[in-house]
Design a protein around this motif. Structure first.
Motif, PDB file in Angstrom:
ATOM      1  N   GLY A 170       0.817  -1.210   0.000  1.00  0.00           N
ATOM      2  CA  GLY A 170       0.000   0.000   0.000  1.00  0.00           C
ATOM      3  C   GLY A 170       0.848   1.256   0.000  1.00  0.00           C
ATOM      4  N   GLU A 171       1.906   1.243   0.811  1.00  0.00           N
ATOM      5  CA  GLU A 171       2.809   2.399   0.850  1.00  0.00           C
ATOM      6  C   GLU A 171       3.588   2.528  -0.456  1.00  0.00           C
TER       7      GLU A 171
ATOM      8  N   ASP B  61      -1.048   1.533  -9.085  1.00  0.00           N
ATOM      9  CA  ASP B  61      -2.024   0.672  -8.428  1.00  0.00           C
ATOM     10  C   ASP B  61      -1.356  -0.608  -7.911  1.00  0.00           C
ATOM     11  N   ILE B  62      -1.823  -1.098  -6.753  1.00  0.00           N
ATOM     12  CA  ILE B  62      -1.253  -2.307  -6.152  1.00  0.00           C
ATOM     13  C   ILE B  62      -1.291  -3.479  -7.133  1.00  0.00           C
TER      14      ILE B  62
ATOM     15  N   ASN C 265       1.946  -5.612  -8.331  1.00  0.00           N
ATOM     16  CA  ASN C 265       2.022  -7.070  -8.182  1.00  0.00           C
ATOM     17  C   ASN C 265       2.370  -7.773  -9.493  1.00  0.00           C
ATOM     18  N   LYS C 266       1.954  -7.205 -10.612  1.00  0.00           N
ATOM     19  CA  LYS C 266       2.265  -7.810 -11.916  1.00  0.00           C
ATOM     20  C   LYS C 266       3.726  -7.607 -12.302  1.00  0.00           C
TER      21      LYS C 266
ATOM     22  N   ILE D 257       9.432  -6.455  -9.596  1.00  0.00           N
ATOM     23  CA  ILE D 257      10.875  -6.246  -9.768  1.00  0.00           C
ATOM     24  C   ILE D 257      11.148  -4.950 -10.528  1.00  0.00           C
ATOM     25  N   ASP D 258      10.480  -4.746 -11.655  1.00  0.00           N
ATOM     26  CA  ASP D 258      10.704  -3.535 -12.447  1.00  0.00           C
ATOM     27  C   ASP D 258      10.337  -2.276 -11.667  1.00  0.00           C
ATOM     28  N   VAL D 259       9.204  -2.316 -10.970  1.00  0.00           N
ATOM     29  CA  VAL D 259       8.774  -1.154 -10.179  1.00  0.00           C
ATOM     30  C   VAL D 259       9.787  -0.870  -9.078  1.00  0.00           C
ATOM     31  N   LEU D 260      10.241  -1.931  -8.410  1.00  0.00           N
ATOM     32  CA  LEU D 260      11.223  -1.764  -7.334  1.00  0.00           C
ATOM     33  C   LEU D 260      12.531  -1.197  -7.878  1.00  0.00           C
TER      34      LEU D 260
END
Length: 195
Positions: A75-76, A84-85, A89-90, A93-96
Motif C-alpha cells: 500500500g505504501e 495501483d497495487i 504485483n504484476k 521487480i521492475d517497479v522496485l
C-alpha cells in the motif's frame, strides 16, 4: 517543530536515524519529518508514518547525500509510486528497480518473500518469513533489526539484507513454537538471535 534543531543536532551523534515507527499522522509531526529528512546527514531508515510524511514529495529523499532506506508494504509502495497495487504485483521487480534508482534509495518491499532493491538495479529476494508475520508492529521490529545489524558494523547494504533475513527467520522460529496464526510482533522480537 520547536525541537527541530535539537533533533538535527542529536542526529549527528548516532550511526543511523530511524523515522516512522511509533510516529503519528499529526500534521506537525509529519511536517517535522519532511523538514528533518533532507537535512539528516546519516543513513536514514524511513518506515510507516515516516513514509507517509515524505510520500508526497519524494524529491527530498532523492536529493539526500547520505544513504536512505525505505521499508514500504504494498500500500505504501503504491502511494510512493502512484501505481495501483495490482499493477505493482504484476511487475514488482521492475517497479522496485526503477523506484530505488529514481530515489537513490535502498527499498525493502515488505510482503511474502520481501524484495530488497538497490539504486544500482540489483534486487534480492528474501526467503525467510511466513504469513503469520503480517501483524501490527512486525515492520517496527524489522526496522530495529536492520538498524541493529548496521550498528554491529556491517556495511549498510549487507545490514539491510541480513536484517530482513534475520527478521524473517525469527518469525519462522516463532511459528514453529507458536503456530503462524498466533505470532505477534513481540514474538518476532523475542525470537531474534542474541548477538
Amino acid at each position: 517543530m520547536e525541537n527541530r534543531d535539537e533533533l538535527l543536532e542529536f542526529s549527528r551523534t548516532v550511526d543511523m536515524v530511524v523515522l516512522g515507527p511509533g510516529l503519528s499522522l499529526a500534521e506537525e509531526t509529519q511536517e517535522l519529518v519532511r523538514k528533518l529528512a533532507p537535512k539528516i546527514n546519516k543513513p536514514l531508515l524511513i518506515d510507516g508514518d515516516g513514509i507517509t510524511a515524505v510520500g508526497d514529495d519524494l524529491g527530498r529523499i532523492g536529493r539526500r547525500e547520505a544513504p536512505t532506506i525505505l521499508t514500504p508494504h504494498l500500500g505504501e509502495m503504491s502511494r510512493i509510486t502512484k501505481i495501483d497495487i495490482g499493477e505493482i504485483n504484476k511487475n514488482k521487480i521492475d517497479v522496485l528497480q526503477s523506484t530505488a534508482k529514481k530515489l537513490n534509495a535502498i527499498i525493502v518491499l515488505k510482503g511474502a518473500h520481501s524484495l530488497i532493491g538497490y539504486p544500482d538495479g540489483s534486487v534480492f529476494i528474501n526467503v525467510s518469513g511466513n504469513s503469520g508475520m503480517a501483524t501490527a508492529g512486525s515492520g517496527d521490529v524489522l526496522t530495529g533489526t536492520i538498524a541493529a545489524m548496521y550498528s554491529l558494523g556491517l556495511a549498510l547494504e549487507e545490514a539491510v539484507r541480513i536484517g530482513v533475513f534475520v527478521h524473517g527467520f525469527s518469525g519462522d522460529v516463532a511459528a514453529v513454537d507458536k503456530g503462524e496464526d498466533g505470532i505477534t510482533a513481540q514474538d518476532i522480537l523475542d525470537y531474534l538471535p542474541k548477538p
